[in-house]
Scaffold this active site. Structure first.
Site: not given
Ligand code: ADP
Ligand code: MG
Length: 694
Positions: A13, A16, A392, A586, A590
């Site tokens: 329970c 418990c 995002d 994702d 973020d």
């Molecule tokens: P979001 O906020 O749209 O999910 P991110 O924070 O992952 O996008 O990235 C923001 C921006 O940074 C993208 O739109 C791109 O212009 C640039 N960026 C991020 N990672 C990369 C990468 N590996 N190669 C090229 N550009 C990138």
């Molecule tokens: Mg993203």
């Protein structure tokens, strides 16, 4: 400091679990204890200089439980048809007995019988029937505690003192019945979690030294090749190296849509092969697989208690003294020992403690089987109060499969070179845009050159050295202030994401990428509006025009040009203004914002450790319909929790009042105390049945 886990036997329970927690906590040297009822597991942190495992085990035994019982393995065994039949049978017997008691009491039959039997016979029945309970009561008393059964035992003693042997016997009978129902209810609550654990792969066939051997799935080592045949479960997370198959990933994603896999595909442990067979190179095994993590997190979800549950636990602590007080008053005013006994017997504090966790565990277990991982009742509760949804963009709201649509070389650079060098620099990035660049380069048949000194700048881009050349790929933050190209305005206006490419400090051109909104997203947003969510905002590191065209399409607000830390700041800004914030992302760039939000929801998390770890809820498939579904799950669950609590409160108070007023005969009071647990069980089971997307 040392940490250990113990399986606790006899934990049937929620109260418990609390006892065990206290018992272990009292051992000097123990720093922290967490007892998970649904996994029957205690996790203990202790100072090895001051205490040891043996001492902790003794404390568990002294409290009346069995540390590491021999049947520990079958914790994971599913509870099947058998228990359902027992419940039915039990319901029938219980109903009949209740009926007999009510009618018998009505016509005074018990008095007639009572006079016939000698007290010694009654006493024998009482002791034989009730000794396990009395033992618990006495044990608790030695440790200075009263438990629910202490009061009932007192009520029974009162009946014996006034010579009501029949009534006392009935009280004992129903104490056992109540016990049984409580452990049954809690066992049912555990069921969904156990059923999930039971889907874990057991055996695996692995190639070692050229021969195929069979062994338990968790004994496979990463890098080994396993062979999986039709009807079998994939035992590891890994990569297909040979064969083709149609697999069912329902145990992970909750959706039994068949998926075709072949060499190069990623597969997850606990998927089932429908057709074909596979050779799979193991990347992760056992508890490290996505499925292993989900099972573990679901088992541990109980530790993240909801506020209501803390409240109910505290309340049930005050409840026993409260009942004793009512009993004292009743005796003082009526001088009627039987009414007093009825007061002690009718109210059961266990149902108050049971009301929340049974519903939460049922909901979390059922959700996990539908591809929704929820890390605790706390988040279900918070979600009900959530009023801001932040999203995002890349990989969350969009499909996360952007395509390179334009290649604009600059000056002396050519398109091929631009693309190849950019792809090389993106080689080790896990960002969806990086994959887009690599895919575009592969399409043009270029073998992607190697890169070193790779560095990712979250939310901006990447830097690397390729053939001794310094390459930068990313948004406008990655290039020197003021530098721009004539083509950018037009591409920006189309809502495309721009990747500037710099070679040795010089702007070499732009790659433009376009991604599509997930097709099911618009419907999800209208569902969310129907559910009354007022504030939805898109947060992105992309430029304003890309954000606005997307946000406009969906009718939501947006903020662009954000770095990952800006996203955290936005979450905090809303929280400081008193909002409860849900953030959907994702897990790429973020994760910190997901962790900061009141409820961080990771989308498409199968295979992504960061997402699963950072978020409070994780969706195992990329499906926006699950977002409004989360809100409904939370509302449904909280509604059931509140019903459970309201029902037990009203029930107990009514019972207490009737008993105090002398309107409840003792045997009836005893029978009635067992009912709330059944009510809670039946009500909470509704959470197990619900499976549709509304
Ligand atoms: P979001 O906020 O749209 O999910 P991110 O924070 O992952 O996008 O990235 C923001 C921006 O940074 C993208 O739109 C791109 O212009 C640039 N960026 C991020 N990672 C990369 C990468 N590996 N190669 C090229 N550009 C990138
Ligand atoms: Mg993203």
């Amino acid at each position: 400091m040392k940490q250990t886990t113990l399986i606790i036997g006899g934990l049937d329970c929620f109260t418990c679990a609390e006892h065990v927690r206290q018992a272990i906590g009292e051992v000097p040297g123990v720093v922290e204890v967490e007892v998970l009822f649904s996994a029957r597991r205690a996790t203990i942190r202790f100072d090895p200089r001051r205490t040891g495992l043996a001492e902790i085990r003794r404390a568990v035994e002294r409290a009346g439980y069995v540390p590491d019982p021999p049947d520990a393995k079958d914790v994971a065994a599913p509870l099947g048809e058998f228990s359902r039949r027992i419940l039915l049978m039990f319901g029938a017997v219980f109903g009949t007995v209740l009926f007999v008691v009510v009618v018998g009491e009505w016509f005074g039959l018990f008095d007639a019988v009572t006079q016939g039997a000698p007290p010694a016979a009654w006493l024998a029945v009482i002791v034989l029937g009730g000794y396990p309970i009395f033992l618990n009561v006495v044990r608790a008393a030695f440790r200075g505690r009263i438990i629910a059964q202490t009061l009932m035992s007192l009520g029974m003693l009162a009946a014996i003192v006034v010579g009501e042997w029949g009534a006392a016997t009935i009280v004992v009978f129903f104490m056992r019945v109540g016990d049984f129902i409580e452990s049954f209810a809690t066992e049912r609550a555990r069921h969904a979690v156990k059923a999930l654990a039971a889907m874990s792969p057991q055996m695996a066939r692995v190639e070692r030294g050229g021969v195929e051997i069979e062994l338990p799935a968790e004994e496979i080592r990463a890098g080994e090749t396993v062979i999986v045949r039709p009807g079998e479960k994939v035992p590891v997370d890994g990569e297909v190296t040979g064969g083709e198959a149609t697999i069912d990933q329902a145990s992970i994603t909750g959706e039994s849509m068949p998926v075709e896999v072949a060499a190069g595909s990623a597969v997850f442990a606990a998927s089932v092969i429908r057709l074909g067979s596979l050779r799979v190179r193991a990347l992760k095994v056992g508890a490290d697989t996505t499925f292993g993590k989900v099972v573990k997190l679901v088992e541990e979800a109980e530790a993240q208690r909801a506020e209501v549950q803390r409240f109910a636990d505290r309340f049930s602590g005050y409840f026993l003294p409260f009942v004793v007080g009512i009993a004292a008053l009743t005796f003082f005013f009526t001088r009627n020992p039987l009414s007093t006994a009825a007061v002690l017997v009718v109210a059961c504090s266990c149902s108050i403690a049971l009301a929340t966790p049974v519903a939460m565990i049922a909901s979390i277990g059922a959700s996990a089987r539908r591809g929704i991982l929820i890390k605790g009742g706390k988040y279900i509760e918070a979600l009900k109060r959530a009023d801001v949804l932040l999203i995002d963009k890349t990989g969350t709201l969009t499909l996360g499969r952007p395509q390179i649509t334009d290649i604009v070389p600059q000056g002396r650079f050519c398109a091929e070179e631009l693309l190849l060098l950019a792809a090389a620099a993106e080689r080790y990035s896990e960002h969806p845009l990086a994959e887009a660049v690599r895919a575009a380069a592969r399409l043009r048949n270029g073998p992607i050159p190697a890169a070193d000194r790779f560095e990712a700048v979250p939310g901006c881009g990447v830097r690397a050295t390729v053939d001794g050349r310094r390459i930068v790929v990313g948004n406008s933050r990655m290039i020197p202030e003021g530098e721009d190209l004539t083509e950018t305005a037009a591409l920006r206006a189309q809502g495309k994401t721009l990747l500037f490419v710099m070679i040795d400090g010089e702007i070499a051109g732009i790659l433009a990428a376009a991604d599509t909104v997930r097709p099911e997203a618009p419907l999800a947003f209208s569902r969310l509006r129907e559910l009354g969510l007022k504030k939805v905002e898109l947060l992105t590191g992309d430029h304003a025009q890309a954000a606005s065209s997307l946000a406009g399409e969906l009718g939501i607000a947006y903020r662009a040009g954000l770095l990952p830390e800006d996203k955290i700041a936005v979450v905090k800004e809303y929280q400081n203004a008193g909002h409860v914030v849900v953030m959907v992302g994702d897990g790429v760039n973020d994760a910190p914002a997901l962790a900061q939000a009141d409820i961080g929801v990771a989308m498409g998390s199968a295979g992504s450790d960061i997402a699963i770890e950072a978020a409070h809820m994780a969706l195992m498939r990329e499906d926006w319909r699950l977002i409004p579904e989360l809100f409904s799950v939370s509302r449904r669950t909280m509604k059931i929790v509140h019903m459970n609590l309201g029902f037990t409160a009203v029930y107990n108070l009514t019972g207490l009042s009737l008993a105090a007023l002398g309107m409840l005969p003792l045997p009836l009071a005893a029978a009635l105390q067992a009912i709330p647990d059944l009510g809670i069980l039946a009500n909470s089971s509704r959470l197990l049945r619900h499976t549709s997307h509304e």
